[in-house]
Design a protein around this motif. Structure first.
Motif, mmCIF file in Angstrom:
data_model
loop_
_atom_site.group_PDB
_atom_site.id
_atom_site.type_symbol
_atom_site.label_atom_id
_atom_site.label_comp_id
_atom_site.label_asym_id
_atom_site.label_seq_id
_atom_site.Cartn_x
_atom_site.Cartn_y
_atom_site.Cartn_z
ATOM 1 N N VAL A 164 0.865 -1.180 0.000
ATOM 2 C CA VAL A 164 0.000 0.000 0.000
ATOM 3 C C VAL A 164 0.898 1.224 0.000
ATOM 4 O O VAL A 164 1.424 1.627 1.042
ATOM 5 N N LEU B 88 -3.243 5.999 -0.836
ATOM 6 C CA LEU B 88 -4.676 5.762 -0.923
ATOM 7 C C LEU B 88 -5.330 6.825 -1.794
ATOM 8 O O LEU B 88 -4.994 8.011 -1.697
ATOM 9 N N LEU C 228 -0.680 -2.389 8.380
ATOM 10 C CA LEU C 228 -1.236 -1.047 8.414
ATOM 11 C C LEU C 228 -1.703 -0.778 9.834
ATOM 12 O O LEU C 228 -2.343 -1.633 10.461
ATOM 13 N N GLU D 85 2.178 2.486 7.733
ATOM 14 C CA GLU D 85 2.637 1.126 7.501
ATOM 15 C C GLU D 85 3.757 0.864 8.498
ATOM 16 O O GLU D 85 4.762 1.578 8.523
ATOM 17 N N VAL E 238 1.327 6.617 5.508
ATOM 18 C CA VAL E 238 0.619 6.338 4.263
ATOM 19 C C VAL E 238 -0.351 7.456 3.943
ATOM 20 O O VAL E 238 -0.424 7.924 2.810
ATOM 21 N N PHE F 251 -9.672 -4.445 4.220
ATOM 22 C CA PHE F 251 -9.632 -4.571 2.773
ATOM 23 C C PHE F 251 -10.978 -5.085 2.289
ATOM 24 O O PHE F 251 -11.651 -5.859 2.977
ATOM 25 N N ASN G 191 -6.279 -3.291 -8.162
ATOM 26 C CA ASN G 191 -5.870 -2.832 -6.841
ATOM 27 C C ASN G 191 -6.927 -3.176 -5.798
ATOM 28 O O ASN G 191 -8.109 -3.291 -6.110
ATOM 29 N N LEU H 159 -10.027 -0.405 0.211
ATOM 30 C CA LEU H 159 -9.811 -0.327 1.650
ATOM 31 C C LEU H 159 -10.911 0.538 2.242
ATOM 32 O O LEU H 159 -11.133 1.666 1.780
ATOM 33 N N GLU I 288 -9.135 3.405 -2.752
ATOM 34 C CA GLU I 288 -8.340 2.464 -3.530
ATOM 35 C C GLU I 288 -6.926 2.445 -2.956
ATOM 36 O O GLU I 288 -6.311 3.495 -2.734
ATOM 37 N N ALA I 289 -6.417 1.246 -2.663
ATOM 38 C CA ALA I 289 -5.070 1.092 -2.155
ATOM 39 C C ALA I 289 -4.106 0.962 -3.325
ATOM 40 O O ALA I 289 -4.076 -0.077 -4.005
#
Length: 375
Positions: free
Chosen positions: A28, A31, A268, A290, A318, A338, A346, A349, A369-370
């Motif tokens: 990841v 985002l 995460l 992360e 992140v 997720f 992808n 999340l 979207e990760a």
């Protein structure tokens, strides 16, 4: 049943039940915001008030989501909800909460509240077991009542299956400052991607590990790695940020509100900092990191981190949710999971907020979207 739609969104590509997660999308890097749906504070499902949502998980086999409420059996028996979320690459259009499921004790009864006595739950996190479909869930316990946190397993219908043994280090001690603090214990939960082990995250420090976060300094929260039967695999110290702003009111805090394993050494970690204003209204500062155990010390043999020599986990930012103006107001995010794979391959999340059954807060679902990291 309650069905909610975000009228401002354009039509989304509905994600088909059972659509598998991308097996190789464990990275990841960033985002991308897809959309949000808010649940009204007076919404009910099966006669229960929807609120206090503090954990969420997606079941790829059924295409459904399980969402836990942190109600201590005060407004209704301790429970989780099962429902469907409809979103695609560019819009989040609907939430359909289909049913409420009551957590059952070993004797088949619902959990009591503090007035009734007994084992009073404080539900915080849940995950769907990828192997069995059962629900694993945590309770933070209640130090004031002398109740320790726990990790239990129930069937999808809420019937008790097992209680996973946890180290004595995390027990509460009502009459001494030792072990778990009140309301700062098992806040995060995640299966490893291979489902062979489980990660459990503390919200903040044990008494013997040092003080909790302040505006001037952060703290250390333990993250536990255990086998499915509760056997200790490793334990790490995660460095929690300081409180993100100086409270104008009486209170402020920061701690881990959820974890989500990426592989055998990266997770995460969602940090949630709340700051009380002069008017008594809290402002939330949410950051997603992360964290990596590579090079970190296994502290499972260290009973007190304060004064001890060890290497904490490394972490990389992140997303700072306050840096995304398109989000607008971000509330008390406590759940993270997720979801299905998006059309471009992808992962999606999803986050959910806990409104604390408070009219000044909201229950919001956020979809992202990760995006993988760049080489």
């Amino acid at each position: 049943m309650i069905k909610l739609t975000h009228l401002a969104c354009v039509a989304a590509l509905a994600l088909a039940p059972g659509l598998a997660l991308a097996a190789d999308s464990t990275d990841v890097g960033a985002l991308r915001f897809i959309g949000a749906v808010t649940v009204p504070n007076d919404a009910t499902v099966d006669g229960t008030l929807v609120g206090g949502l503090s954990g969420i998980d997606y079941d790829a086999k059924t295409g459904l989501w399980s969402i836990i409420s942190d109600d201590k059996s005060d407004k209704a028996p301790a429970r989780f909800y099962v429902g469907a979320l409809t979103y695609g690459s560019n819009a989040f259009t609907a939430i359909d909460l289909k049913k409420a499921v009551t957590f059952r004790q070993g004797d088949g009864t619902a959990y009591p509240n503090a007035k009734a006595g007994g084992v009073v739950p404080d539900p915080e996190a849940l995950r769907v077991d990828p192997e069995t479909g059962n629900i694993w869930w945590t309770s933070e316990g209640d130090r004031k009542l002398g109740l320790s946190p726990f990790l239990n397993i129930v069937t999808p219908e809420g019937r008790a299956v097992a209680s996973v043994p946890m180290p004595d280090l995390f027990q509460v001690h009502k009459d001494q400052e030792l072990g778990a603090r009140h309301n700062l214990t098992f806040e995060g939960l995640s299966f490893a991607p291979d489902a062979k082990s489980v990660w459990v995250g503390m919200e903040s420090a044990l008494y013997q590990d040092g003080p909790i976060a302040t505006v001037e300094a952060g703290t250390m929260a333990r993250i536990i790695h255990i086998g499915r039967a509760g056997e200790m695999l490793a334990e790490y110290a995660y460095p929690v940020d300081p409180i993100q702003a100086k409270p104008a009111g009486k209170n402020g805090d920061n701690g881990v509100s959820e974890i989500l394993a990426l592989d055998d050494h990266r997770l995460l970690v969602l940090e949630r900092s709340g700051v009380e204003g002069a008017d008594g209204v809290w402002k939330m500062y949410i950051r997603l990191y992360e964290a990596d155990t590579t090079g970190a010390t296994d502290v499972s043999g260290i009973n007190a981190l304060a004064g001890a020599a060890y290497q904490p986990m490394k972490k990389r930012l992140v997303l700072d949710f306050s840096k995304l103006p398109e989000l607008g107001h971000v509330d008390n995010l406590e759940g993270m999971s997720f979801g299905p794979t998006l059309p471009d391959g992808n992962r999606s999340l999803v986050f959910v907020s806990d409104n604390n059954f408070n009219d000044s807060q909201i229950t919001q679902f956020l979809a992202f979207e990760a995006e993988p990291g760049k080489e």
